[in-house]
Design a protein around this motif. Sequence first.
Motif, PDB file in Angstrom:
ATOM      1  N   LYS A   1       0.827  -1.208   0.000  1.00 45.80           N
ATOM      2  CA  LYS A   1       0.000   0.000   0.000  1.00 45.80           C
ATOM      3  C   LYS A   1       0.859   1.255   0.000  1.00 45.80           C
ATOM      4  N   ASN A   2       1.912   1.253   0.793  1.00 51.68           N
ATOM      5  CA  ASN A   2       2.784   2.421   0.862  1.00 51.68           C
ATOM      6  C   ASN A   2       3.538   2.632  -0.445  1.00 51.68           C
ATOM      7  N   ALA A   3       3.926   1.527  -1.088  1.00 51.26           N
ATOM      8  CA  ALA A   3       4.612   1.642  -2.373  1.00 51.26           C
ATOM      9  C   ALA A   3       3.687   2.237  -3.427  1.00 51.26           C
ATOM     10  N   LYS A   4       2.425   1.814  -3.430  1.00 54.53           N
ATOM     11  CA  LYS A   4       1.448   2.372  -4.385  1.00 54.53           C
ATOM     12  C   LYS A   4       1.249   3.864  -4.137  1.00 54.53           C
ATOM     13  N   ALA A   5       1.130   4.235  -2.866  1.00 56.32           N
ATOM     14  CA  ALA A   5       0.936   5.646  -2.523  1.00 56.32           C
ATOM     15  C   ALA A   5       2.144   6.475  -2.940  1.00 56.32           C
ATOM     16  N   TYR A   6       3.325   5.934  -2.730  1.00 58.96           N
ATOM     17  CA  TYR A   6       4.553   6.644  -3.116  1.00 58.96           C
ATOM     18  C   TYR A   6       4.605   6.856  -4.629  1.00 58.96           C
ATOM     19  N   LEU A   7       4.310   5.814  -5.388  1.00 60.93           N
ATOM     20  CA  LEU A   7       4.382   5.902  -6.843  1.00 60.93           C
ATOM     21  C   LEU A   7       3.298   6.825  -7.415  1.00 60.93           C
ATOM     22  N   ALA A   8       2.199   6.979  -6.679  1.00 60.57           N
ATOM     23  CA  ALA A   8       1.131   7.875  -7.130  1.00 60.57           C
ATOM     24  C   ALA A   8       1.416   9.331  -6.786  1.00 60.57           C
ATOM     25  N   GLY A   9       2.416   9.569  -5.941  1.00 57.30           N
ATOM     26  CA  GLY A   9       2.736  10.922  -5.501  1.00 57.30           C
ATOM     27  C   GLY A   9       3.864  11.556  -6.283  1.00 57.30           C
ATOM     28  N   PRO A  10       4.401  12.662  -5.783  1.00 56.90           N
ATOM     29  CA  PRO A  10       5.455  13.402  -6.503  1.00 56.90           C
ATOM     30  C   PRO A  10       6.821  12.729  -6.482  1.00 56.90           C
ATOM     31  N   GLN A  11       7.048  11.770  -5.571  1.00 53.63           N
ATOM     32  CA  GLN A  11       8.310  11.038  -5.455  1.00 53.63           C
ATOM     33  C   GLN A  11       9.498  11.988  -5.306  1.00 53.63           C
ATOM     34  N   GLU A  12       9.336  12.989  -4.449  1.00 56.52           N
ATOM     35  CA  GLU A  12      10.384  13.991  -4.261  1.00 56.52           C
ATOM     36  C   GLU A  12      11.625  13.393  -3.615  1.00 56.52           C
ATOM     37  N   LYS A  13      11.429  12.413  -2.760  1.00 56.89           N
ATOM     38  CA  LYS A  13      12.551  11.754  -2.102  1.00 56.89           C
ATOM     39  C   LYS A  13      12.700  10.351  -2.660  1.00 56.89           C
ATOM     40  N   ALA A  14      13.906  10.008  -3.116  1.00 55.75           N
ATOM     41  CA  ALA A  14      14.134   8.698  -3.728  1.00 55.75           C
ATOM     42  C   ALA A  14      13.919   7.580  -2.714  1.00 55.75           C
ATOM     43  N   ASN A  15      13.189   6.556  -3.135  1.00 56.85           N
ATOM     44  CA  ASN A  15      12.981   5.367  -2.312  1.00 56.85           C
ATOM     45  C   ASN A  15      13.116   4.166  -3.245  1.00 56.85           C
ATOM     46  N   LEU A  16      14.285   3.544  -3.244  1.00 52.90           N
ATOM     47  CA  LEU A  16      14.583   2.476  -4.200  1.00 52.90           C
ATOM     48  C   LEU A  16      13.630   1.289  -4.090  1.00 52.90           C
ATOM     49  N   PRO A  17      13.315   0.802  -2.880  1.00 50.20           N
ATOM     50  CA  PRO A  17      12.368  -0.323  -2.797  1.00 50.20           C
ATOM     51  C   PRO A  17      11.005   0.007  -3.402  1.00 50.20           C
ATOM     52  N   PHE A  18      10.479   1.201  -3.115  1.00 52.07           N
ATOM     53  CA  PHE A  18       9.183   1.574  -3.667  1.00 52.07           C
ATOM     54  C   PHE A  18       9.251   1.770  -5.178  1.00 52.07           C
ATOM     55  N   GLN A  19      10.324   2.371  -5.656  1.00 47.14           N
ATOM     56  CA  GLN A  19      10.474   2.581  -7.099  1.00 47.14           C
ATOM     57  C   GLN A  19      10.533   1.255  -7.853  1.00 47.14           C
ATOM     58  N   ALA A  20      11.147   0.238  -7.217  1.00 49.18           N
ATOM     59  CA  ALA A  20      11.262  -1.075  -7.851  1.00 49.18           C
ATOM     60  C   ALA A  20       9.919  -1.768  -7.988  1.00 49.18           C
ATOM     61  N   MET A  21       8.900  -1.281  -7.273  1.00 48.67           N
ATOM     62  CA  MET A  21       7.576  -1.907  -7.326  1.00 48.67           C
ATOM     63  C   MET A  21       6.744  -1.431  -8.514  1.00 48.67           C
ATOM     64  N   LYS A  22       7.215  -0.436  -9.230  1.00 50.07           N
ATOM     65  CA  LYS A  22       6.430   0.119 -10.344  1.00 50.07           C
ATOM     66  C   LYS A  22       6.099  -0.945 -11.377  1.00 50.07           C
ATOM     67  N   THR A  23       7.088  -1.739 -11.768  1.00 48.29           N
ATOM     68  CA  THR A  23       6.854  -2.769 -12.790  1.00 48.29           C
ATOM     69  C   THR A  23       6.073  -3.961 -12.246  1.00 48.29           C
ATOM     70  N   VAL A  24       5.949  -4.052 -10.925  1.00 50.47           N
ATOM     71  CA  VAL A  24       5.096  -5.080 -10.327  1.00 50.47           C
ATOM     72  C   VAL A  24       3.633  -4.665 -10.466  1.00 50.47           C
ATOM     73  N   PHE A  25       3.361  -3.431 -10.150  1.00 51.82           N
ATOM     74  CA  PHE A  25       1.989  -2.943 -10.181  1.00 51.82           C
ATOM     75  C   PHE A  25       1.434  -2.789 -11.598  1.00 51.82           C
ATOM     76  N   ASN A  26       2.301  -2.487 -12.571  1.00 53.21           N
ATOM     77  CA  ASN A  26       1.793  -2.333 -13.944  1.00 53.21           C
ATOM     78  C   ASN A  26       1.762  -3.647 -14.719  1.00 53.21           C
ATOM     79  N   GLY A  27       2.117  -4.764 -14.041  1.00 53.93           N
ATOM     80  CA  GLY A  27       2.000  -6.084 -14.650  1.00 53.93           C
ATOM     81  C   GLY A  27       3.167  -6.501 -15.514  1.00 53.93           C
ATOM     82  N   LYS A  28       4.196  -5.671 -15.640  1.00 57.12           N
ATOM     83  CA  LYS A  28       5.340  -6.029 -16.484  1.00 57.12           C
ATOM     84  C   LYS A  28       6.234  -7.071 -15.814  1.00 57.12           C
ATOM     85  N   LYS A  29       6.190  -7.112 -14.508  1.00 61.21           N
ATOM     86  CA  LYS A  29       7.033  -8.045 -13.761  1.00 61.21           C
ATOM     87  C   LYS A  29       6.131  -9.060 -13.060  1.00 61.21           C
ATOM     88  N   LYS A  30       6.462 -10.334 -13.180  1.00 60.32           N
ATOM     89  CA  LYS A  30       5.671 -11.371 -12.509  1.00 60.32           C
ATOM     90  C   LYS A  30       5.970 -11.376 -11.014  1.00 60.32           C
TER      91      LYS A  30
END
Length: 437
Positions: free
Chosen positions: A217-246
Amino acid sequence: MKNLKKYILPVLLLFAGSVIAQQTPAPQQDRAISIVGATAHVGNGEVIENSVIIFENGKLTTVTDAASTNRQYPGTVIDAKGKHVYPGFIAPNSSLGLVEIDAVVQSDDEDELGELLPHVRSLIAYNAESQVVESMRPNGVLVGQIAPRGGRISGTSSIVQFDAWNWEDAVLKEDDGLHINWPNSVRRGRWWMGEDPGIKPNDDYSKDLQELSSFFKNAKAYLAGPQEKANLPFQAMKTVFNGKKKIYIHADSEKEIIDVLAFKEEHQLENVVLVGAYDAFKVANQIKAANVPVLVGRVHETPQMEDQDYDLPYKLAYLLNREGILVGLETSGDMERMNSRNLPFYAGTVTGYGLSKTDALKMITSNTAKILGVDDSLGTLEAGKDATLFISEGDALDMRTNKVARAFIQGREISLESHQTELAKRYTEKYGQQEKK
């Protein structure tokens, strides 16, 4: 003496490197190759008794019955009458190339510190010159999914071929999926703390699930926001949520599997794969309805519980396949890297417990390729796909007749020699000489 020691170590290291180095990777295919007369096991259930297989520039161009072609075959012609041709076997969920010697910490790169590590990539730690990886090829295991271990979220796997100079050369599909170790719903009593050694509910199970859900949930919220502060674990979840990564979720018990399916729905996750799934036969209908494939755990095991059928690990693949679930076989567990070479024999075992040989073969070729998302280039002998295949003198699922005569990865004829075959020849010659005396 000190000066002497200074020179001895580099010399020993140089000698050791020359002994343990892998076979030199094969050069690119430079001419057409035609395999004629073999029984072709296509990998999709089809068998061609008298086949012609032609490949050029690393790709299959013709796979057909010899009776339907003319007698003019291009390039190098291999007479394979009486032999069998198979697509290269695929070992999913493997830590091959991440650990060389368990007892040598410096050779162990399968795990990282921390619990939630979606940004960790196994690929960059993959050792293409591993002697263990080299030993897969003589049994027809030519491709693998290299997965990290440890933590709640271990990181991402990648798919590689087993004849390369380095990980850059080896990679076939980079960062194909995220691996999650589902919390255990039960635990064994800790006898050293005076607890009953039997199995009991894990009091921390709900808490562990909540932590995992909160991370998503926190990763989704981070990716939906401005992402002003880098968060590598949350950024890595982008391809999980868009279905590109199994998403490969490792879970075994009935309750855990049901909770995985609920988690999939709650977070609207696509491309979820169950790994291990020991109790999957109990909830096969739910798994089928959720359209979730399963990578069945190692076949050559004993039952986990005293009241289970003695042959449950042998027939689990059949029980799931019977319900219409897409099933592949994986080899994780004790001595998993060394045991990965037995992948074809695991498939051979399940043929004795309800499955046909064609269905068993699919579980280490086409089914696995579909589950991993590489079926456009691997898994079957079909025109347009990679020429990753091998010729066996007999049935490749039978350890008595799996004798790989020649093997090709993307059209390149690879060496079938390894440290083990070299030792076998060395000592065969030794004892042969003694017998002559």
